[in-house]
Design an enzyme around this catalytic site. Structure first.
Site, PDB file in Angstrom:
ATOM      1  N   CYS A 115      80.274  63.121  34.541  1.00 30.53           N
ATOM      2  CA  CYS A 115      80.379  64.363  33.765  1.00 30.53           C
ATOM      3  C   CYS A 115      79.031  64.682  33.103  1.00 30.53           C
ATOM      4  O   CYS A 115      78.096  65.078  33.782  1.00 30.53           O
ATOM      5  CB  CYS A 115      81.526  64.279  32.765  1.00 30.53           C
ATOM      6  SG  CYS A 115      82.009  65.907  32.126  1.00 30.53           S
ATOM      7  N   HIS A 209      86.170  62.619  35.995  1.00 34.00           N
ATOM      8  CA  HIS A 209      86.312  61.396  35.202  1.00 34.00           C
ATOM      9  C   HIS A 209      87.143  60.347  35.951  1.00 34.00           C
ATOM     10  O   HIS A 209      88.358  60.254  35.744  1.00 34.00           O
ATOM     11  CB  HIS A 209      86.954  61.717  33.855  1.00 34.00           C
ATOM     12  CG  HIS A 209      86.043  62.410  32.915  1.00 34.00           C
ATOM     13  ND1 HIS A 209      85.281  61.743  31.981  1.00 34.00           N
ATOM     14  CD2 HIS A 209      85.732  63.737  32.779  1.00 34.00           C
ATOM     15  CE1 HIS A 209      84.553  62.616  31.298  1.00 34.00           C
ATOM     16  NE2 HIS A 209      84.805  63.828  31.763  1.00 34.00           N
ATOM     17  N   GLU A 211      87.366  57.289  35.380  1.00 31.91           N
ATOM     18  CA  GLU A 211      87.940  56.322  34.436  1.00 31.91           C
ATOM     19  C   GLU A 211      89.318  56.749  33.942  1.00 31.91           C
ATOM     20  O   GLU A 211      90.046  55.947  33.330  1.00 31.91           O
ATOM     21  CB  GLU A 211      86.988  56.108  33.250  1.00 31.91           C
ATOM     22  CG  GLU A 211      86.997  57.158  32.176  1.00 31.91           C
ATOM     23  CD  GLU A 211      86.233  58.431  32.500  1.00 31.91           C
ATOM     24  OE1 GLU A 211      86.167  59.319  31.623  1.00 31.91           O
ATOM     25  OE2 GLU A 211      85.696  58.539  33.624  1.00 31.91           O
TER      26      GLU A 211
END
Length: 243
Positions: A115, A209, A211
């Site tokens: 990002c 993202h 994660e």
């Protein structure tokens, strides 16, 4: 047993954070980032903002580097005036993470920008950003999802060849690409969602993202590139024992 590569992750530095009975300045990182590194076979190390002149020595002790998401990059770094919708700058973090990126590129350390990290990679190489786009973020503190399509023949496509839906939260994007960067994935609206450098060093920026998902493909590709170079932190002062 193969050594687990040491992967540094940049962090927030926030004043007066509360937990339990304490209210103190804190270095913060959403737990998804270290978990992603750990699940892919790496050791995670947090890298809070420091003086930029320490970046090269820091990177020299790492096998890989992740620049995490966070606030908008200050437009001064790419020669623009702030848009009214651009968030307040975090100058200490901008300076530190730009220095980390430049050190990783100079030293050939595998690098993943997530990002904000992708946007900083582009800016570090002379690119610019679009300061506001619609449709890639909803309410503050929440993620939306959209599809991204890989560009065939790219590093990203080798790691994740199928079109997939990804978690996303951003209102800025890559405009002019930095030196030697090429796009390796796009959203359905044409937004550049991944950028990369050509070999030999593994260097990738992604706008979403990972994660926040169960997709380990990108981090496994990063870890695999490190193992392919036989790079490991062995406690003697640098990769492969170099000072």
């Amino acid at each position: 047993m193969t050594a687990r590569p040491l992967i540094g992750i940049s962090t927030y530095a926030e004043p007066e954070v509360s937990w339990g009975a304490w209210r103190l300045d804190a270095a913060l990182l959403p737990a998804g980032y270290p978990r992603l590194v750990q699940r892919a076979g790496g050791l995670a190390a947090m890298l809070p903002p420091d003086a930029p002149e320490h970046a090269a020595a820091t990177v020299a002790r790492l096998d890989g580097l992740v620049i995490a998401g966070g606030p908008d990059v200050e437009p001064v770094h790419y020669g623009a005036e702030p848009d009214p919708r651009t968030g307040p700058p975090d100058r200490a973090r901008d300076a530190w993470e730009l220095a980390l990126i430049k050190a990783a590129l100079a030293q050939g350390v595998p690098l993943l920008g997530i990002c904000r990290g992708m946007q900083l990679l582009n800016v570090a190489l002379g690119g610019t950003l679009t300061q506001h786009i619609d449709g890639h973020a909803t309410a503050p503190g929440t993620f939306t999802h959209h599809s991204i399509k890989p560009v065939p023949g790219t590093l990203y496509a080798a790691a994740s060849p199928a079109q997939i839906s990804v978690p996303t939260h951003h209102h800025q994007s890559v405009d002019r690409l930095g030196k030697d960067l090429s796009p390796s994935a796009h959203a359905e609206d044409g937004t550049v969602e991944a950028i990369e450098l050509p070999p030999p060093t593994w260097t990738l920026g992604i706008q979403w993202h990972p994660e926040m998902s169960n997709d380990l493909s990108i981090m496994r590709s990063l870890v695999g590139s490190i193992r392919g170079q036989s790079c490991r932190w062995d406690g003697t002062g640098g990769r492969d024992g170099t000072p």
